[in-house]
Each structure stands twice: as structure tokens, then as C-alpha cells.
Scaffold this active site. Structure first.
Site, PDB file in Angstrom:
ATOM      1  N   HIS A 188       0.821  -1.221   0.000  1.00 38.96           N
ATOM      2  CA  HIS A 188       0.000   0.000   0.000  1.00 38.96           C
ATOM      3  C   HIS A 188       0.850   1.265   0.000  1.00 38.96           C
ATOM      4  CE1 HIS A 188       0.020  -0.049   4.569  1.00 38.96           C
ATOM      5  NE2 HIS A 188      -0.049   1.252   4.405  1.00 38.96           N
ATOM      6  N   ASP A 211       1.244  -7.709   2.392  1.00 32.72           N
ATOM      7  CA  ASP A 211       1.331  -6.282   2.072  1.00 32.72           C
ATOM      8  C   ASP A 211       2.777  -5.808   1.897  1.00 32.72           C
ATOM      9  OD1 ASP A 211       0.883  -3.579   1.801  1.00 32.72           O
ATOM     10  OD2 ASP A 211      -0.456  -3.409   3.530  1.00 32.72           O
ATOM     11  N   SER A 226       3.945   2.266   8.472  1.00 37.41           N
ATOM     12  CA  SER A 226       3.764   1.252   7.446  1.00 37.41           C
ATOM     13  C   SER A 226       5.059   1.089   6.680  1.00 37.41           C
ATOM     14  CB  SER A 226       2.646   1.645   6.489  1.00 37.41           C
ATOM     15  OG  SER A 226       1.435   1.262   7.036  1.00 37.41           O
TER      16      SER A 226
HETATM   17  N1  ARG Z   1      -4.854   0.567   7.720  1.00 38.61           N
HETATM   18  C1  ARG Z   1      -3.563   0.612   7.109  1.00 38.61           C
HETATM   19  C2  ARG Z   1      -2.992   2.039   7.222  1.00 38.61           C
HETATM   20  O1  ARG Z   1      -3.546   2.859   7.884  1.00 38.61           O
HETATM   21  C3  ARG Z   1      -3.571   0.110   5.714  1.00 38.61           C
HETATM   22  C4  ARG Z   1      -4.266   0.982   4.727  1.00 38.61           C
HETATM   23  C5  ARG Z   1      -4.243   0.485   3.310  1.00 38.61           C
HETATM   24  N2  ARG Z   1      -5.235  -0.540   3.056  1.00 38.61           N
HETATM   25  C6  ARG Z   1      -6.555  -0.288   2.784  1.00 38.61           C
HETATM   26  N3  ARG Z   1      -7.360  -1.307   2.643  1.00 38.61           N
HETATM   27  N4  ARG Z   1      -7.052   0.909   2.644  1.00 38.61           N
HETATM   28  O2  ARG Z   1      -2.416   2.649   6.390  1.00 38.61           O
HETATM   29  N1  ASP Z   2      -1.436   1.407   7.997  1.00 38.47           N
HETATM   30  C1  ASP Z   2      -0.704   2.468   8.645  1.00 38.47           C
HETATM   31  C2  ASP Z   2       0.300   3.138   7.697  1.00 38.47           C
HETATM   32  O1  ASP Z   2       0.089   3.179   6.506  1.00 38.47           O
HETATM   33  C3  ASP Z   2      -0.053   1.990   9.886  1.00 38.47           C
HETATM   34  C4  ASP Z   2      -0.927   2.172  11.094  1.00 38.47           C
HETATM   35  O2  ASP Z   2      -1.694   3.145  11.135  1.00 38.47           O
HETATM   36  O3  ASP Z   2      -0.806   1.349  12.006  1.00 38.47           O
HETATM   37  O4  ASP Z   2       1.243   3.757   8.108  1.00 38.47           O
END
Ligand code: ARG
Ligand code: ASP
Length: 723
Positions: free
Chosen positions: A84, A220, A643
Site C-alpha cells: 500500500h 502487504d 507502514s
Molecule cells: N490501515 C492501514 C494504514 O492505515 C492500511 C491501509 C491500506 N489498506 C486499505 N485497505 N485501505 O495505512
Molecule cells: N497502515 C498504517 C500506515 O500506513 C499503519 C498504522 O496506522 O498502524 O502507516
């Protein structure tokens, strides 16, 4: 005095941070953390993590594009980060013929690695405290503005006196609400090439349904390579650049994780607010989060309905949906987590104790800060409603951009250029825009906006329009989306491709701009201006309260809130209990991927090749006890920006790749609670298995250094035993 000491001792027992809480500055570990880290199982020293004079772990960590973290995993500049995090780069190289998002991408040799203009990777060379110089001449009597201008001058002096190489940069940032300043000497590489990425069905497996959730089964990750000039120094892109020879790269452990193993996560966490007063916490989870979630609930429901019926809309809205849904889901988790752990009560108790130990002046700082948050709350919430409205109703956002352009001081003289830029931007936005979707979103959101925001915070102009259209979102939207020039790119360019005077006269009668400007004027006058008036006092009091907490609680170690600077956090591989009678284990396997498999589903499809490998249990050296490990969790304190950060074992070997947190614990940004806050990582063995067995890119694994720290340990232990 006795009573005071007793209170202080009680305070520390109750309110000292859990061992796993904290995002620590790497150059301060020796004094603050090393002992505890070793006690928890770390086998290396603080100097192995951060050192200026010799290669250390920090030399393998980069800020990836300023929004994620990456780490170097070979002597030839190979960089690992999340799928991502690499997503937009992968997307830009994708086309219908070569759909790398859909099918994955694997370069077979250096020549096939793909450049990404604009992408960069920043190393931290060294960190220094510059608090004294930065705050020289600052007095308590100064206004915030005077204070800032003294500091700005001081920082300029520090910068110009600093010894650094010409290819290095320097960044100075405030910490602890401006009570301290640290300087970072950095090196930024700008030639970053895409090396490999799995298909989205692996890299984004589970998509939004599984996002922020445990148990998780997402692979990921993506691979890039840093290129340098022939002298190994940062250089603009050139085909003659060579792979970076790094000061350090991370060895990779094939031994996996077990319950209670020590872990560290090293990276660039973006933003946290752990030292807010209780009124601010309340405002977040009882005022702002519900407002934002309510608006996005409505928008997402509409968009999802269209995406499920229409393939074209699904493609157009996929990325927007994911980004809107990501924060929406996080805020829901945050509200629930604070509630379920009694976060506000805990804050109130903390403040009660603080008051008992504080001086009258320190108490009054806290009280004033709380009053200020209370007074500003209605403005903060109205501000969120406005911003969500403009963000989610794209036509209003487009109109906002148009008005901003037309109101520029040189708009008339420069009209041709400005218009050109505006239309270019709009052309690309309209590619992913559908008038029916946006109209339905507007219908739903206008109803909420006019119902939830008090009319004295909306303003007369916008309210007038609302009354003309019977105070009904549907009527307002129907009119706007049938008559406005913003309904398609063709109409819009016809509208703007006329003389400046005609355009700027007629733009006010367009129903979209008319509504937008009414909303905007009301917002500026009744919400954003009065809200901004609170900010200087808030900053001053928050800074004083931060210092007071540090002065009053002498025995507690304080870590600064995240601010996109390099931090280390450590914890243990541990499961947790999210609800009564539910227990979560520490890791998942490919079996779970197959349990979730839904043929043809856009979130849970599994590529055929992966299914075959699963059936044949063909895991090579990466499997464990006949299973393929996929993800695991630990109690490392992370946030957005972490991330792509490496998860390291007790020796500093790479064991996983951080990419998310568990839903119950997303409140860790404002209320870390060791009982349920967990970060989620891809097991590095899954990454290697996918590169080698799934993608057939073994040549990349051959570049890496694979180690068996646990095996080594057992064999020396055995030898000792035998001796
Ligand atoms: N929750 C994670 C973060 O905050 C992954 C986000 C990307 N994935 C998604 N399904 N939107 O960045
Ligand atoms: N998914 C988040 C990021 O892209 C990481 C988190 O918020 O724990 O940095």
C-alpha cells in the site's frame, strides 16, 4: 513531606507507562531504554541500533516518500516496503495491457526496474539536541508570534553554522510541544526504482473488509531499489546511476516468531497526541470522531452501492473509497477502544493525581487548557463537518478550486495559464468522477450538514439557498447537478474557455459555485476564524502542560509525540483478548487465506498459483511445521507512517514488515493501552516465499542475507551443555 512522597510513589505505580508504550528517539536509548530493552530480551546494544561513527541499524531505515517507511535488505540497495506504500507507483506503471496492480510485477534484471519520478528515500545521518540554541532569547512574556519569530531566527543560525556535506540536508523539529528541539542531518536519494510487487489479490488481500482487523492474511509488501551516483551519493535520476551500496542492510531471520519474543519496530511514525488533557480526548471521541464518521458513513454507503452495481464505477472509485474508508474505520475503532478501556476516566484520574502533586500555577495551566478545549469544541466539530462536506462532495471541491483560482490577485492577467493548470487537474479528476454518484453523496451529506451544524455556524448566505430548495438535500442536489457547469469536464472547459470577465461574472450564478461560496463564507466567518483565535493560547498552554507533566512526574520516562521523525518502539509477540471470551492468537497461516478465499470476489480472490503451492505444500525453506506463516502481531506502539517499517528480532534481524494495527487498539494515537494495542506485521518468511516460489524471482532472495539466529543459539547452548 511523607505524604507527598507516598503520593508520588502511588502516582508512579498507577501512571507510569507500560513497558511497551512509547516511540523513542534512537539517539537517547542508552540512557532511557537500553536496560529495559535488554531486560525484555534484546541481545544487542543501543549503539548497535543508533551510532554516528559506525554502521548501525538506523543506516538501513529510510523515510519512503515522506509518507511511509522502508528498509534496506541487500548490499545492493534493495528496499522493502508495503504494497500500500508502493501502490501509487505500481498504479502509475500499470495499463490495461500491463496491469501490474492486478497481476503483479517482477523485474528479471536491473534493466527492467522502473523509475518513479518524484519518489525519494531519506536516511538519517545523525541526530542532535539543539534545544538551548533554538530557545535562546525566548521569554515567557512573548506572544506566540514573537516567540516563533525568535525561534525561526535561531534555527536559521543553527542551520548556517552546521557542518555537513553538500549532498546532505538538515531538518530541525520541535518536540514535546515545542519544549525541546532536535536536528536531523539527512541524505535523500531520488532515483528509486520499482523492482517487484505481488498482485493486489495478495498485496491487498482482504482489502477494506479486513483493513484494521485481526486475524489478518495480507501479503502487504513491495520491493524497490535505491540508485546512487557513481560515487554512491544521492543523484537525480540517470540511467547511468548504480545500485546504492548501503552502510548497513538488515539480515533476514528464517526462524520465525514465538509467543513472548522481543521485537522492535524502527521507522517514521506520523502523528500522535498522547499528552492531551481530558477535554481534548472527550472532544475527539465524543465530538469530532462521531461527526466525521457520520459524514463518511453516508458517503461510503452511497459509493459502495454504485460500485457493487457498476464495474466502471468500481474502478473509478476504488482508490478514493479505500482512502475514505481507511480513516473512517480507524475513527470507529478509536471511539470504541477509548470507551471499552475507560480511557476518559483514566485521563481524569491522571489529572486528579497531577493536581495533587502540581503547584497552583501548574494546576491552573491544566484547568485553563481544559476550559479552552471546552470552549473551542463547537467550532472544532463544525470545522470537521465542513471539511468532510467539501472533501466528499467532489463538485463542491471542484468549485472550491475554481473560486480559489479566480480570486488570485493576478487572476485576470494570468488567466490563460491559471485556467490551463486548473483544467488539466480537473481533466484527470473527472476521469474518476461520476455525476450520479456525486449527486447522491451530496444529497445525503447536505441533509446531515444542515441538520447537525447549528445555523449560526452555517451563515445566512448558505442558509438562504437551503431555504430556497425547501431545506431538502435532494432538491438542492437535483438542481445543482442538472444545471451546473461542473457536471462534466466538457461543460466545465466550455465554461472556463471564455474571457476572464465573462467567467468571473457568470461563475457566481452557477448553482454549484453559488452554494460553495455561501458555505465557504459562512464557514470562514463563523467557524474557522473564531476557531483560529483559540489556537495560539492552546499551543502555549499545551506546551506549558507538557512541561508541567514532565516536571511533576520526575520518575516517569516521557517519549515525544510522533512527528514523522525516526523512532524505535519495542514490545513482545503477544495475543490479546478483544472482548469477553474471545482470545486472539499471535499468528496466521496460509490455511487462513484459503478459509477466506472467495472465487472472483474483489477482496478475497486467491491467485491460482498460490492455491497450487498451497495444495502441494510447496513452501521451500520458508514454511514451518508444514504450514506457511502469513502475519503476526506484537505490542509495539506504532501509528500511520510506520507502514513499511521493519519488525526486528532481539539481534536486529528482520522478522516482519509492519503494515497495520488491530481495530480494538487504533486509539493508541491518543490513549495507548498495552492490554489491547497490537501492531500487525507480515511474516518475512511469507514475503520470501512469495518472491521465490510464487513469483519465481529467486535472484532477489539470493541478494539477501538469510540467517538462523535461533538455530545458532540452540547449537551453542547445546555445546555448552555438552561441555
Ligand atoms: N490501515 C492501514 C494504514 O492505515 C492500511 C491501509 C491500506 N489498506 C486499505 N485497505 N485501505 O495505512
Ligand atoms: N497502515 C498504517 C500506515 O500506513 C499503519 C498504522 O496506522 O498502524 O502507516
Amino acid at each position: 513531606m511523607r505524604k507527598y512522597l507516598l503520593l508520588a510513589a502511588l502516582f508512579l505505580i498507577h501512571f507510569s507507562a507500560a513497558a511497551t508504550e512509547g516511540m523513542w528517539l534512537p539517539h537517547l536509548l542508552t540512557n532511557l531504554n537500553e536496560k529495559e530493552m535488554k531486560g525484555m530480551g534484546m541481545k544487542i546494544s543501543a549503539a548497535d541500533i543508533y551510532s554516528v561513527n559506525k554502521g548501525s541499524l538506523k543506516d538501513a531505515i529510510v523515510s519512503f516518500g515522506g509518507f511511509c517507511t522502508g528498509e534496506i535488505i541487500s548490499s545492493q540497495g534493495l528496499l522493502l516496503t508495503n504494497h500500500h506504500c508502493g501502490y501509487s507507483s505500481i498504479q502509475k506503471h500499470s495499463s490495461v495491457q500491463n496491469n501490474y496492480l492486478e497481476n503483479g510485477f517482477w523485474s528479471r534484471n536491473r534493466g527492467e526496474e522502473l523509475p518513479n519520478p518524484g519518489l525519494f528515500a531519506t536516511f538519517i545521518v545523525r541526530i542532535e539536541s539543539v534545544t538551548k540554541q533554538a530557545l535562546q532569547g525566548v521569554t515567557a512574556q512573548m506572544t506566540e508570534r514573537e516567540r516563533q519569530s525568535v525561534i525561526d531566527k535561531n534555527l536559521q543560525t543553527i542551520r548556517s553554522g552546521l557542518k555537513k556535506e553538500t549532498y546532505q540536508d538538515v531538518v530541525i523539529k520541535p518536540f514535546f510541544e515545542g519544549n525541546q528541539y532536535f536536528l536531523f542531518v539527512t541524505e535523500t536519494y531520488k532515483d528509486i526504482r520499482l523492482v517487484g510487487a505481488p498482485p493486489s489479490s495478495i498485496g491487498k488481500f482482504g482489502a477494506d473488509t479486513d483493513n484494521w482487523m485481526w486475524p489478518r492474511h495480507t501479503g502487504d509488501f513491495s520491493l524497490f531499489r535505491i540508485y546512487a551516483g557513481k560515487d554512491n551519493k544521492p543523484a537525480e535520476y540517470s540511467k547511468d546511476n548504480v545500485p546504492l551500496n548501503p552502510k548497513h542492510f538488515l539480515p533476514i531471520s528464517l526462524d520465525g516468531v514465538a509467543e513472548n519474543d522481543f521485537t522492535m519496530v524502527f521507522g517514521f511514525p506520523g502523528r500522535t497526541s498522547e499528552y492531551l488533557p481530558s477535554e481534548a480526548l472527550k472532544l475527539t471521541v465524543e465530538g469530532q470522531d462521531p461527526a466525521k464518521v457520520g459524514m463518511r458513513d453516508a458517503a461510503l454507503k452511497v459509493i459502495d452501492g454504485f460500485m457493487r452495481k457498476d464495474e466502471q464505477i468500481k474502478i473509478q472509485y476504488a482508490a478514493k473509497f479505500a482512502s475514505t474508508a481507511n480513516a473512517w474505520k480507524k475513527w470507529i475503532g478509536e471511539m470504541q477502544g477509548v470507551r471499552s478501556t475507560g480511557g476518559i476516566d483514566r485521563k481524569l484520574k491522571y489529572e486528579e493525581r497531577f493536581r495533587q502533586l502540581a503547584t497552583p500555577a501548574q494546576r491552573s495551566v491544566l484547568d485553563s487548557l481544559n476550559s479552552l478545549y471546552k470552549a473551542s469544541a463547537p467550532f472544532a466539530v463544525a470545522r470537521d463537518y465542513y471539511q468532510e462536506l467539501i472533501r466528499n462532495v467532489e463538485m463542491l471541491d471542484f468549485a472550491d478550486d475554481a473560486i480559489t483560482m479566480l480570486q488570485q490577485p493576478n487572476a485576470k492577467e494570468e488567466y490563460e495559464t491559471l485556467k490551463q493548470q486548473y483544467l488539466e487537474k480537473m481533466e484527470s479528476l473527472y476521469k474518476n468522477y461520476n455525476n450520479n454518484v456525486d449527486r447522491e453523496v451530496a444529497t445525503a451529506l447536505l441533509d446531515i450538514y444542515f441538520k447537525e451544524v447549528p445555523s449560526n455556524k452555517i451563515g445566512g448566505e448558505a442558509y438562504q439557498i437551503w431555504m430556497e430548495t425547501n431545506k431538502d438535500g435532494k432538491t438542492t442536489a437535483t438542481k445543482m447537478y442538472s444545471q451546473s457547469a461542473f457536471t462534466s469536464f466538457e461543460k466545465l472547459s466550455a465554461f472556463f474557455n471564455r474571457p476572464f470577465d465573462t467567467v468571473s461574472r457568470e461563475v457566481w450564478t452557477d448553482p454549484a459555485t453559488r452554494l460553495l461560496i455561501g458555505l465557504r463564507n459562512g464557514y470562514v466567518e463563523h467557524v474557522s476564524d473564531p476557531y483560529s483565535a483559540f489556537l495560539p493560547d492552546m499551543a502555549r498552554l499545551q506546551r506549558a502542560y507538557m512541561q508541567a507533566q514532565m516536571d511533576v512526574l520526575k520518575g516517569r520516562r516521557f517519549y515525544p509525540d510522533a512527528n514523522s521523525t525516526l523512532r524505535i518502539t519495542y514490545g513482545k509477540v503477544n495475543g490479546y483478548t478483544p472482548r469477553d471470551a474471545v482470545e486472539y492468537g499471535i499468528s496466521t497461516t496460509l490455511d487462513g487465506v484459503m478459509e477466506k478465499y472467495k472465487p472472483g470476489d474483489y477482496e478475497f480472490d486467491v491467485p491460482e498459483k498460490l492455491r497450487t503451492l498451497y495444495e502441494q505444500k510447496d513452501y521451500g525453506p520458508y514454511g514451518a511445521k508444514g504450514k506457511m506463516p502469513v502475519c503476526f502481531i506484537a505490542s509495539n506502539h506504532t501509528t500511520g507512517g510506520n507502514s513499511g517499517s521493519p519488525a526486528l528480532d532481539a539481534y536486529g534481524n528482520l522478522i516482519g514488515l509492519n503494515f497495520d494495527r488491530t481495530w480494538e487498539g487504533t486509539m493508541s494515537d491518543i490513549n495507548y493501552d498495552a492490554s489491547i494495542c497490537r501492531n500487525i506485521m507480515v511474516d518475512i518468511r511469507y514475503v520470501l516465499f512469495l518472491i521465490d516460489k510464487f513469483a519465481g524471482a529467486k535472484h532477489l532472495v539470493d541478494e539477501m542475507k538469510l540467517v538462523h539466529p535461533k538455530r545458532k543459539k540452540t547449537s551453542t547452548q547445546l555445546r555448552k551443555k555438552a561441555a
